[in-house]
Design a protein around this motif. Structure first.
Motif, PDB file in Angstrom:
ATOM      1  N   THR A  63      37.892  31.020  11.674  1.00 55.77           N
ATOM      2  CA  THR A  63      38.485  29.978  10.824  1.00 55.77           C
ATOM      3  C   THR A  63      39.842  30.422  10.287  1.00 55.77           C
ATOM      4  OG1 THR A  63      36.271  29.232  10.161  1.00 55.77           O
ATOM      5  CG2 THR A  63      38.119  28.560   8.770  1.00 55.77           C
ATOM      6  N   THR A  64      39.893  31.682   9.839  1.00 55.27           N
ATOM      7  CA  THR A  64      41.142  32.216   9.299  1.00 55.27           C
ATOM      8  C   THR A  64      42.224  32.253  10.369  1.00 55.27           C
ATOM      9  OG1 THR A  64      39.912  33.572   7.712  1.00 55.27           O
ATOM     10  CG2 THR A  64      42.184  34.212   8.157  1.00 55.27           C
ATOM     11  N   GLN A  65      41.844  32.668  11.566  1.00 56.90           N
ATOM     12  CA  GLN A  65      42.825  32.722  12.650  1.00 56.90           C
ATOM     13  C   GLN A  65      43.317  31.325  13.019  1.00 56.90           C
ATOM     14  OE1 GLN A  65      40.710  34.929  15.670  1.00 56.90           O
ATOM     15  NE2 GLN A  65      41.501  36.911  14.937  1.00 56.90           N
ATOM     16  N   ALA A  66      42.392  30.334  12.947  1.00 56.99           N
ATOM     17  CA  ALA A  66      42.791  28.945  13.221  1.00 56.99           C
ATOM     18  C   ALA A  66      43.784  28.449  12.170  1.00 56.99           C
ATOM     19  CB  ALA A  66      41.559  28.050  13.261  1.00 56.99           C
ATOM     20  N   LYS A  67      43.475  28.769  10.879  1.00 55.20           N
ATOM     21  CA  LYS A  67      44.393  28.372   9.803  1.00 55.20           C
ATOM     22  C   LYS A  67      45.738  29.085   9.944  1.00 55.20           C
ATOM     23  CE  LYS A  67      40.912  27.269   6.311  1.00 55.20           C
ATOM     24  NZ  LYS A  67      40.361  27.631   4.986  1.00 55.20           N
ATOM     25  N   LYS A  68      45.682  30.334  10.350  1.00 59.90           N
ATOM     26  CA  LYS A  68      46.911  31.091  10.558  1.00 59.90           C
ATOM     27  C   LYS A  68      47.744  30.455  11.666  1.00 59.90           C
ATOM     28  CE  LYS A  68      48.484  35.715  11.918  1.00 59.90           C
ATOM     29  NZ  LYS A  68      48.051  37.066  12.340  1.00 59.90           N
ATOM     30  N   ALA A  69      47.042  30.009  12.730  1.00 60.88           N
ATOM     31  CA  ALA A  69      47.752  29.341  13.823  1.00 60.88           C
ATOM     32  C   ALA A  69      48.392  28.042  13.342  1.00 60.88           C
ATOM     33  CB  ALA A  69      46.786  29.069  14.977  1.00 60.88           C
ATOM     34  N   GLU A  70      47.643  27.296  12.463  1.00 62.45           N
ATOM     35  CA  GLU A  70      48.198  26.058  11.915  1.00 62.45           C
ATOM     36  C   GLU A  70      49.448  26.346  11.079  1.00 62.45           C
ATOM     37  OE1 GLU A  70      45.173  24.137   9.693  1.00 62.45           O
ATOM     38  OE2 GLU A  70      43.916  23.672  11.438  1.00 62.45           O
ATOM     39  N   VAL A  71      49.364  27.394  10.249  1.00 60.67           N
ATOM     40  CA  VAL A  71      50.517  27.751   9.420  1.00 60.67           C
ATOM     41  C   VAL A  71      51.703  28.138  10.297  1.00 60.67           C
ATOM     42  CG1 VAL A  71      51.387  29.417   7.744  1.00 60.67           C
ATOM     43  CG2 VAL A  71      49.123  28.431   7.454  1.00 60.67           C
ATOM     44  N   THR A 124      57.560  24.010  12.950  1.00 58.87           N
ATOM     45  CA  THR A 124      58.076  22.664  12.622  1.00 58.87           C
ATOM     46  C   THR A 124      59.133  22.759  11.532  1.00 58.87           C
ATOM     47  OG1 THR A 124      55.936  21.688  13.182  1.00 58.87           O
ATOM     48  CG2 THR A 124      57.423  20.359  11.825  1.00 58.87           C
ATOM     49  N   LEU A 125      58.825  23.588  10.524  1.00 56.49           N
ATOM     50  CA  LEU A 125      59.766  23.768   9.423  1.00 56.49           C
ATOM     51  C   LEU A 125      61.075  24.374   9.928  1.00 56.49           C
ATOM     52  CD1 LEU A 125      60.372  23.659   6.408  1.00 56.49           C
ATOM     53  CD2 LEU A 125      59.284  25.897   6.183  1.00 56.49           C
ATOM     54  N   LYS A 126      60.968  25.275  10.879  1.00 51.13           N
ATOM     55  CA  LYS A 126      62.183  25.857  11.436  1.00 51.13           C
ATOM     56  C   LYS A 126      63.070  24.781  12.068  1.00 51.13           C
ATOM     57  CE  LYS A 126      60.522  30.550  12.365  1.00 51.13           C
ATOM     58  NZ  LYS A 126      60.183  31.541  13.412  1.00 51.13           N
ATOM     59  N   ALA A 127      62.401  23.823  12.749  1.00 49.33           N
ATOM     60  CA  ALA A 127      63.175  22.718  13.354  1.00 49.33           C
ATOM     61  C   ALA A 127      63.847  21.871  12.277  1.00 49.33           C
ATOM     62  CB  ALA A 127      62.259  21.859  14.206  1.00 49.33           C
ATOM     63  N   GLU A 128      63.051  21.610  11.185  1.00 51.48           N
ATOM     64  CA  GLU A 128      63.617  20.836  10.083  1.00 51.48           C
ATOM     65  C   GLU A 128      64.767  21.598   9.423  1.00 51.48           C
ATOM     66  OE1 GLU A 128      60.506  19.921   7.423  1.00 51.48           O
ATOM     67  OE2 GLU A 128      59.429  18.595   8.814  1.00 51.48           O
ATOM     68  N   ILE A 129      64.539  22.882   9.263  1.00 47.39           N
ATOM     69  CA  ILE A 129      65.580  23.703   8.646  1.00 47.39           C
ATOM     70  C   ILE A 129      66.845  23.689   9.510  1.00 47.39           C
ATOM     71  CG2 ILE A 129      66.200  26.093   8.122  1.00 47.39           C
ATOM     72  CD1 ILE A 129      63.288  26.501   7.226  1.00 47.39           C
ATOM     73  N   GLU A 179      64.849  26.453   1.186  1.00 48.53           N
ATOM     74  CA  GLU A 179      64.382  27.747   0.677  1.00 48.53           C
ATOM     75  C   GLU A 179      62.943  27.650   0.169  1.00 48.53           C
ATOM     76  OE1 GLU A 179      67.217  28.688  -2.279  1.00 48.53           O
ATOM     77  OE2 GLU A 179      68.785  29.310  -0.855  1.00 48.53           O
ATOM     78  N   SER A 180      62.604  26.557  -0.526  1.00 49.98           N
ATOM     79  CA  SER A 180      61.248  26.365  -1.061  1.00 49.98           C
ATOM     80  C   SER A 180      60.203  26.283   0.052  1.00 49.98           C
ATOM     81  CB  SER A 180      61.216  25.105  -1.925  1.00 49.98           C
ATOM     82  OG  SER A 180      59.897  24.869  -2.397  1.00 49.98           O
ATOM     83  N   LYS A 181      60.538  25.500   1.113  1.00 49.51           N
ATOM     84  CA  LYS A 181      59.597  25.355   2.230  1.00 49.51           C
ATOM     85  C   LYS A 181      59.392  26.698   2.943  1.00 49.51           C
ATOM     86  CE  LYS A 181      60.201  20.446   3.252  1.00 49.51           C
ATOM     87  NZ  LYS A 181      60.593  19.450   4.267  1.00 49.51           N
ATOM     88  N   GLU A 182      60.473  27.406   3.126  1.00 53.25           N
ATOM     89  CA  GLU A 182      60.344  28.710   3.779  1.00 53.25           C
ATOM     90  C   GLU A 182      59.460  29.646   2.953  1.00 53.25           C
ATOM     91  OE1 GLU A 182      64.314  30.069   4.337  1.00 53.25           O
ATOM     92  OE2 GLU A 182      64.290  29.558   6.463  1.00 53.25           O
TER      93      GLU A 182
END
Length: 433
Positions: free
Chosen positions: A70-78, A84-89, A160-163
């Motif tokens: 479960t943790t690894q799945a959540k880590k993959a989601e993050v 995605t955030l990198k693209a937005e950034i 900066e906040s999202k990162e």
């Protein structure tokens, strides 16, 4: 006639006592088997406890693995969110770059033309209304620049906040994964140790089962051998009884007189054992030192000596650790009969008695004494070369020779008497019970 009548009496006694042997030894073997069974039951209880622990650990390991997944799945989601955030950034950085470019152009324009550009723009109005309109345009332009700069600052702050938020989530997932991995390692180590413990207990159980099977086989072999010996004794007794019956019918009076004067259970003159030879050669020389009184009771002749009660062949010690018909069996009975019973059933073979006696706190010496157990180590005085021999000291003579009663020197379950010369007696050990 004496020999035949005496043989009938001895055989009758052997048969009457021999009937007790299977039950006595069966109890001894059964006691040992029960002890081994108790040990096996105890091992099984330990195995059950270890199996329960292993089952619990297996469930915990399964739960930990589920949490890790479960943790690894959540880590993959993050991580996906970070991508995605990198693209937005990247988009925001592009917008910010464009805004910076426009702001820089405006700044250069203002720097080049100076504030007069806005003033000329206002002074060149054709009318008042045009001037008002131009003032509005200037104000709008200045307001747009302010908004652009505010948006620029907000966008940078948002990036900066999202990162920061995504990095915190990623750090949390990595920490949780590391903690779960450590727990998994610890559980696996405990699981392996319990598996080893279970294997060791299984080996112990197998060893105890093998020991029990050996005792069962030994018990069956002993009972079979005893049955064969009894069958042989029955056949011999029947033959001798018939011969004696015919002889006694013609010489009843002579037979009674002969038995009344006979010395009971002397070793046969034709015996070739070193102990029997010693008995024959020394009994005559020592006969004057310790005369033996004889008594006839219930068709069994026995001798008294040394002031102790006459040997009672029917006497049974309440605690007896010797095998039926053997020398150890007799000494257990004789000691109890004279009032000094042996308090421990485990005394081992005859040659082991001194060691066991010392461990129980009994006195053991090399000095002969009436009423003690006399131990012949292996081969001494005609004793068994492996197991040795033990007898009861009826009396000690002035010349250092010893008058003893014993069993299984002449034959199984046969009680006999000898005078042991001082030279042999000095090599023996004496246990004071």
């Amino acid at each position: 006639m004496k020999k035949r009548l005496l043989t009938v009496l001895v055989t009758g006694t052997v048969l009457s006592l021999g009937a007790l042997a299977p039950s006595v030894n069966a109890q001894d073997f059964d006691s040992q088997i029960e002890t081994v069974n108790s040990s096996i039951a105890n091992i099984n209880e330990k195995k059950s406890a270890v199996n329960s622990t292993i089952d619990t650990l297996a469930k915990e390991l399964s739960d930990v693995q589920t949490k890790i997944d479960t943790t690894q799945a959540k880590k993959a989601e993050v991580q996906e969110q970070i991508e995605t955030l990198k693209a937005e950034i990247a988009k925001l950085e592009k917008v910010i770059a464009e805004r910076n470019s426009r702001l820089e152009e405006q700044a250069r324009s203002v720097q080049t033309n100076g504030a007069r550009s806005y003033l000329d723009f206002l002074l060149n109005a054709e009318s008042l209304s045009d001037a008002v309109s131009r003032i509005g345009v200037v104000m709008d332009l200045m307001s747009a620049n302010r908004e652009l700069m505010q948006q620029q600052a907000e966008d940078k702050k948002q990036v900066e906040s999202k990162e920061e938020a995504q990095q915190e989530k990623l750090a949390e997932q990595e920490a949780a994964e590391k903690e779960l991995a450590s727990l998994q390692t610890e559980l696996n180590d405990t699981f392996s140790k319990n598996k080893v413990l279970l294997a060791n207990l299984s080996q112990e159980e197998l060893a105890e089962i093998t020991k029990r099977d050996g005792l069962v086989a030994e018990k069956e072999a002993f009972q079979k051998r005893l049955a064969e010996e009894k069958a042989k004794a029955d056949a011999e007794a029947a033959r001798i009884a018939e011969e004696s019956r015919q002889a006694l019918a013609a010489q009843a009076t002579q037979a009674t007189q002969t038995v009344a004067t006979a010395t009971a259970y002397q070793a046969p003159a034709a015996s070739t054992t070193s102990e029997s030879t010693t008995s024959t050669s020394t009994s005559t020389s020592s006969s004057n030192a310790t005369p033996a009184a004889t008594t006839q009771t219930s068709s069994y002749t026995y001798t008294t000596g040394g002031g102790f009660p006459a040997v009672d062949p029917s006497f049974r010690a309440s605690l007896n650790g010797g095998y039926f018909g053997q020398c150890t069996y007799y000494v257990f009975n004789r000691m109890a009969q004279v009032g000094t019973p042996i308090g421990h059933s485990m005394m081992g073979n005859a040659n082991e008695w001194p060691s066991y006696a010392r461990s129980y706190g009994y006195s053991v010496s090399r000095t002969p004494a009436a009423g003690t157990a006399m131990v012949f180590q292996s081969g001494i005085g005609g004793s068994h070369p492996t197991y040795g021999h033990v007898a009861f000291v009826e009396s000690v003579n002035a010349d250092g020779s010893v008058y003893i009663s014993e069993m299984n020197f002449v034959g199984l379950n046969v009680i006999s008497y000898r005078t042991i010369p001082a030279s042999v007696a000095a090599q023996c050990e004496y246990i004071h019970f």
